[in-house]
Design a protein around this motif. Sequence first.
Motif, mmCIF file in Angstrom:
data_model
loop_
_atom_site.group_PDB
_atom_site.id
_atom_site.type_symbol
_atom_site.label_atom_id
_atom_site.label_comp_id
_atom_site.label_asym_id
_atom_site.label_seq_id
_atom_site.Cartn_x
_atom_site.Cartn_y
_atom_site.Cartn_z
ATOM 1 N N ASN A 156 0.819 -1.206 0.000
ATOM 2 C CA ASN A 156 0.000 0.000 0.000
ATOM 3 C C ASN A 156 0.855 1.259 0.000
ATOM 4 O OD1 ASN A 156 0.786 -0.594 2.704
ATOM 5 N ND2 ASN A 156 -0.808 0.761 3.482
ATOM 6 N N ILE A 157 2.041 1.192 0.625
ATOM 7 C CA ILE A 157 2.929 2.353 0.602
ATOM 8 C C ILE A 157 3.549 2.506 -0.782
ATOM 9 C CG2 ILE A 157 5.008 3.381 1.603
ATOM 10 C CD1 ILE A 157 4.314 2.013 4.216
ATOM 11 N N ASN A 158 3.907 1.393 -1.414
ATOM 12 C CA ASN A 158 4.399 1.467 -2.791
ATOM 13 C C ASN A 158 3.384 2.155 -3.695
ATOM 14 O OD1 ASN A 158 6.857 0.188 -2.336
ATOM 15 N ND2 ASN A 158 6.086 -1.848 -2.824
ATOM 16 N N VAL A 159 2.129 1.795 -3.526
ATOM 17 C CA VAL A 159 1.075 2.406 -4.353
ATOM 18 C C VAL A 159 0.979 3.906 -4.074
ATOM 19 C CG1 VAL A 159 -1.423 2.494 -4.744
ATOM 20 C CG2 VAL A 159 -0.256 0.282 -4.579
ATOM 21 N N SER A 160 1.050 4.295 -2.809
ATOM 22 C CA SER A 160 0.954 5.716 -2.467
ATOM 23 C C SER A 160 2.134 6.517 -3.014
ATOM 24 C CB SER A 160 0.862 5.891 -0.947
ATOM 25 O OG SER A 160 2.102 5.605 -0.318
ATOM 26 N N LEU A 161 3.243 5.838 -3.287
ATOM 27 C CA LEU A 161 4.444 6.513 -3.774
ATOM 28 C C LEU A 161 4.510 6.611 -5.300
ATOM 29 C CD1 LEU A 161 7.163 5.016 -1.380
ATOM 30 C CD2 LEU A 161 6.250 7.349 -1.368
ATOM 31 N N PHE A 162 3.546 6.054 -6.006
ATOM 32 C CA PHE A 162 3.565 6.110 -7.478
ATOM 33 C C PHE A 162 3.823 7.521 -8.008
ATOM 34 C CE2 PHE A 162 0.739 2.091 -8.160
ATOM 35 C CZ PHE A 162 1.859 1.286 -8.048
ATOM 36 N N PRO A 163 3.086 8.544 -7.545
ATOM 37 C CA PRO A 163 3.313 9.892 -8.097
ATOM 38 C C PRO A 163 4.725 10.402 -7.842
ATOM 39 C CG PRO A 163 1.195 9.783 -6.969
ATOM 40 C CD PRO A 163 1.925 8.523 -6.620
ATOM 41 N N ALA A 164 5.222 10.240 -6.613
ATOM 42 C CA ALA A 164 6.560 10.725 -6.275
ATOM 43 C C ALA A 164 7.623 9.977 -7.066
ATOM 44 C CB ALA A 164 6.813 10.570 -4.780
ATOM 45 N N ILE A 165 7.432 8.674 -7.225
ATOM 46 C CA ILE A 165 8.402 7.876 -7.986
ATOM 47 C C ILE A 165 8.398 8.287 -9.445
ATOM 48 C CG2 ILE A 165 8.855 5.545 -8.851
ATOM 49 C CD1 ILE A 165 7.997 4.510 -6.081
ATOM 50 N N GLY A 166 7.213 8.462 -10.009
ATOM 51 C CA GLY A 166 7.129 8.882 -11.403
ATOM 52 C C GLY A 166 7.821 10.208 -11.655
ATOM 53 N N GLU A 167 7.664 11.145 -10.733
ATOM 54 C CA GLU A 167 8.295 12.455 -10.900
ATOM 55 C C GLU A 167 9.806 12.391 -10.750
ATOM 56 O OE1 GLU A 167 6.467 15.125 -8.180
ATOM 57 O OE2 GLU A 167 4.479 14.997 -9.113
ATOM 58 N N ALA A 168 10.298 11.416 -9.967
ATOM 59 C CA ALA A 168 11.742 11.309 -9.737
ATOM 60 C C ALA A 168 12.461 10.562 -10.853
ATOM 61 C CB ALA A 168 12.005 10.607 -8.406
ATOM 62 N N MET A 169 11.719 9.844 -11.704
ATOM 63 C CA MET A 169 12.334 9.008 -12.729
ATOM 64 C C MET A 169 12.801 9.817 -13.927
ATOM 65 S SD MET A 169 9.635 5.813 -12.620
ATOM 66 C CE MET A 169 10.444 4.844 -13.913
ATOM 67 N N PRO A 203 13.939 10.027 -17.978
ATOM 68 C CA PRO A 203 13.394 9.333 -19.153
ATOM 69 C C PRO A 203 14.035 7.957 -19.328
ATOM 70 C CG PRO A 203 13.861 11.619 -19.662
ATOM 71 C CD PRO A 203 14.428 11.375 -18.296
ATOM 72 N N GLY A 204 13.202 6.941 -19.518
ATOM 73 C CA GLY A 204 13.698 5.592 -19.693
ATOM 74 C C GLY A 204 14.080 4.888 -18.415
ATOM 75 N N ALA A 205 13.807 5.503 -17.266
ATOM 76 C CA ALA A 205 14.197 4.930 -15.974
ATOM 77 C C ALA A 205 13.371 3.694 -15.641
ATOM 78 C CB ALA A 205 14.053 5.978 -14.876
ATOM 79 N N VAL A 258 9.077 -6.539 -8.677
ATOM 80 C CA VAL A 258 8.753 -6.239 -10.072
ATOM 81 C C VAL A 258 9.466 -4.967 -10.515
ATOM 82 C CG1 VAL A 258 6.653 -5.005 -9.366
ATOM 83 C CG2 VAL A 258 6.848 -5.877 -11.702
ATOM 84 N N ALA A 259 9.960 -4.968 -11.753
ATOM 85 C CA ALA A 259 10.579 -3.789 -12.355
ATOM 86 C C ALA A 259 9.658 -3.259 -13.445
ATOM 87 C CB ALA A 259 11.942 -4.148 -12.950
ATOM 88 N N ALA A 260 9.509 -1.933 -13.510
ATOM 89 C CA ALA A 260 8.579 -1.335 -14.461
ATOM 90 C C ALA A 260 9.121 -0.011 -14.991
ATOM 91 C CB ALA A 260 7.215 -1.107 -13.791
ATOM 92 N N ARG A 261 8.664 0.338 -16.175
ATOM 93 C CA ARG A 261 8.969 1.631 -16.771
ATOM 94 C C ARG A 261 7.686 2.434 -16.949
ATOM 95 N NH1 ARG A 261 13.089 -1.238 -19.856
ATOM 96 N NH2 ARG A 261 15.123 -0.317 -19.401
ATOM 97 N N ARG A 262 7.803 3.714 -17.083
ATOM 98 C CA ARG A 262 6.643 4.545 -17.403
ATOM 99 C C ARG A 262 6.178 4.202 -18.808
ATOM 100 N NH1 ARG A 262 4.095 7.201 -13.465
ATOM 101 N NH2 ARG A 262 3.593 8.935 -14.831
ATOM 102 N N ALA A 263 4.885 4.106 -19.003
ATOM 103 C CA ALA A 263 4.344 3.746 -20.313
ATOM 104 C C ALA A 263 4.694 4.821 -21.332
ATOM 105 C CB ALA A 263 2.824 3.597 -20.222
#
Length: 276
Positions: A216-229, A231-233, A271-276
Amino acid sequence: MTLWALAVRVGAGRRDALAAWLVAETGQAVEERADGSVVAYVEAAAADALADAIRAREGSAVPVERSPVPPVDWVTHWRDGIGARTVGRILLAPSWIEAEPGAGQVRLTLDPETAFGSGEHGSTRGALALLDRHLKPGGRVLDLGSGSGILAIAAALLGASRAVGIELDGDAVPIAQANAEKNGVSDRVVFVHGDAGRSAALGAPADIVCSNILRNINVSLFPAIGEAMAPGAVAIFAGMEETEEALFRPQLLAAGFVVVDEARDEGWWSVAARRA
């Protein structure tokens, strides 16, 4: 100080929320056992009040098993059962064990003490395996919930140019810093005491973001993680049991991520993921 363990068993869909609530209530880490129970540790005087609060939150029918914790010398007890392990190109070993890395390996000397992250947990090994696969030489790494510093230090040893660890537990930060010094990477690794969601920008832009916490904390961090990534991270999410994959994967995709790799280790899923 006499400690009591309070074990609570709830459905898988409520386990993460309960664990996060118990951490906030007690100010201590909780244990998630293989039988599905979440265990909190409190002083004896606070055990009854916490049990009542749990029942008030989860329902009076939820069983709360209480048991005294035998006295332990916690200064040295954390060493029990820790040995040398190999994860990808990383040879993990505590300072009191002599172990030489093989060809193409790096040795990570780690003394976790009371901070989470020794390599003995499947979620940590899963995150390490994905980090090893996806880190490119010179990459920049952000580690959210850095604990003992294991992921950030591993990144530096594998060739990262910079690694920033964010940790909510202030007591873990000096342990992580000491581990970085032991491994000769303190010039490229910095640990910050702070909230991952508010402090993630300190590690931006990052080529790899690691978040080995709770689902649940990983999910809450989606926005912060996306902003910190950058390009191609790549974002690496760990700290989740295999049974939680069905819950987390749809949330990950809905947040605009695409899965690129996975790791499974003793019932834990990373799991490892990239921004769509």
